[in-house]
Scaffold this active site. Structure first.
Site, short mmCIF file in Angstrom:
data_model
loop_
_atom_site.label_atom_id
_atom_site.label_comp_id
_atom_site.label_asym_id
_atom_site.label_seq_id
_atom_site.Cartn_x
_atom_site.Cartn_y
_atom_site.Cartn_z
N GLU A 237 -20.50 -10.07 -28.54
CA GLU A 237 -20.82 -11.39 -29.09
C GLU A 237 -21.63 -12.27 -28.15
O GLU A 237 -22.40 -13.13 -28.59
CB GLU A 237 -19.53 -12.11 -29.48
N GLU B 280 -11.72 -6.12 -32.32
CA GLU B 280 -10.70 -7.18 -32.33
C GLU B 280 -9.59 -6.88 -33.32
O GLU B 280 -8.42 -7.12 -33.05
CB GLU B 280 -11.38 -8.52 -32.63
#
Length: 382
Positions: A32, A12
């Site tokens: 995630e 990210e």
């Protein structure tokens, strides 16, 4: 500049940069969802802009890793450079930008990705078929769909709302419990320094031996089909007609169905191998902590994952409870888990949960039978 594994927050951060360059062998991913969450630092908004809505659906709802070449073809990274040193590769890419031979690609300046309602519905149907009980994959899908509906700022706000809803989900707590349970189940408490085992005999016949032989050379471990004075440990299959010298550690191999009467075994340890899953159980019968740890380390080096216990088999007890109550096997395992904790066979109660999840199909998002049974006890007391 990416090398090794760039997962979750690492990827990210990279997607928020002006340019992404990877070394060969790099893997990227947003796993995630495996913890009951979604990529909450812009992953659901920037990945579709770089790679398309469908690519984001694939990577984010599965949590799988993509190798460098695939990441390049999808547009997640801008180049894969043949360098040994990541710093040198990054500097080379920066010099190319300054020279005008390579263009930066700022994610926040890219237009929203093209909407792909067909892909959204296809992945929704896939999730409803494969994991209808899970919460976070469907929130991931909603967040990715929002990436094509407005500005990056609007998409990030929607992502944050969905991330917080995942944080409140009981599934997130259960999946994180299971994640930490898997960190070091082969560790024996207070084992101290364990001797290295490098000379082993595989006695009798067992399917496990094929796997061990395949991994032994790379691990620097010598295997033989008979024991001699230099042998340190013997793996002994059921029914093996072979002799293990008195100085050797004796490890009896038992399938799950044969793992109930371990006291009768003429062995220091028992290795319980379930029919499904990748996790076996190593039970100390007469071996002390250091010698059990030595065998656990050996199996880990041979790529056989184990959870350690002592006196009796956690796995066999859980399995028998489930078999005895096939109408409600999960509740039966939960009751058995409390009994096992009282017996003290588990070094950590999380090992009971891990074995049930990995070998007996207990739902991972619930965190394991002991966790669920303990929550139920607390609720009754509260």
């Amino acid at each position: 500049m990416l090398h090794g594994t760039a997962l979750g927050g690492g990827l990210e951060v990279a997607m928020g940069c002006q340019l992404r360059v990877a070394l060969p062998g790099t893997k990227v991913g947003l796993p995630e969802v495996k913890l009951g969450l979604l990529p909450g630092a812009g992953g659901t908004q920037r990945l579709p802009r770089l790679a398309s809505v469908e690519a984001a659906l694939d990577l984010i709802t599965s949590g799988r890793f993509a190798p460098a070449d695939e990441a390049l073809s999808l547009g997640i990274v801008d180049a894969v450079l043949e360098f040994d040193d990541p710093l040198e590769a990054g500097l080379a890419a920066a010099r190319d930008v300054l020279a005008g031979t390579r263009r930066a690609r700022v994610t926040g300046e890219l237009p929203p990705p093209a909407a792909d309602p067909e892909a959204i519905e296809r992945y929704r149907a896939k999730l409803e078929s494969e994991v209808p009980e899970l919460y976070s994959p469907f929130r991931c899908l909603e967040a990715i769909a929002a990436s094509s509906e407005g500005s990056l700022a609007e998409g990030l706000r929607r992502e944050r709302e969905l991330f917080l809803s995942c944080m409140k989900s009981p599934q997130r707590a259960g999946l994180i419990h299971a994640f930490f349970a898997a960190r070091a189940p082969h560790k024996v408490p207070e084992a101290g320094e364990a001797p290295a085992l490098t000379r082993l005999a595989l006695l009798g016949e067992h399917p496990l031996y094929v796997k061990l032989k395949d991994k032994a050379e790379r691990a620097g471990i010598e295997l033989s089909e008979r024991a001699d004075d230099a042998t340190q440990a013997c793996f002994i299959a059921a029914g093996a007609d072979a002799t293990c010298p008195a100085h050797c550690l004796r490890i009896a191999l038992r399938d799950l169905e044969e793992a109930h009467d371990l006291d009768s075994l003429d062995a220091d340890l028992a290795l319980i191998l379930p029919a499904e899953g990748r996790l076996a159980e190593l039970v100390a019968l007469r071996a002390d902590a250091a010698r059990q740890q030595a065998v656990a380390n050996l199996l880990k080096a041979l790529r056989q994952e184990v959870a350690v216990s002592w006196q009796g088999s956690l796995l066999a007890t859980l399995a028998q409870a489930a078999w005895d109550d096939d109408a409600n096997p999960h509740a039966a395992m939960e009751a058995a888990s409390l009994m096992l904790a009282e017996r003290g066979w588990a070094y950590r109660t999380s090992d009971i949960d891990l074995l049930a999840i990995e070998a007996l199909g207990y739902p991972r998002h619930l965190g394991g039978p002991h966790r669920q049974a303990s929550l139920a006890v607390e609720e009754r007391r509260g």
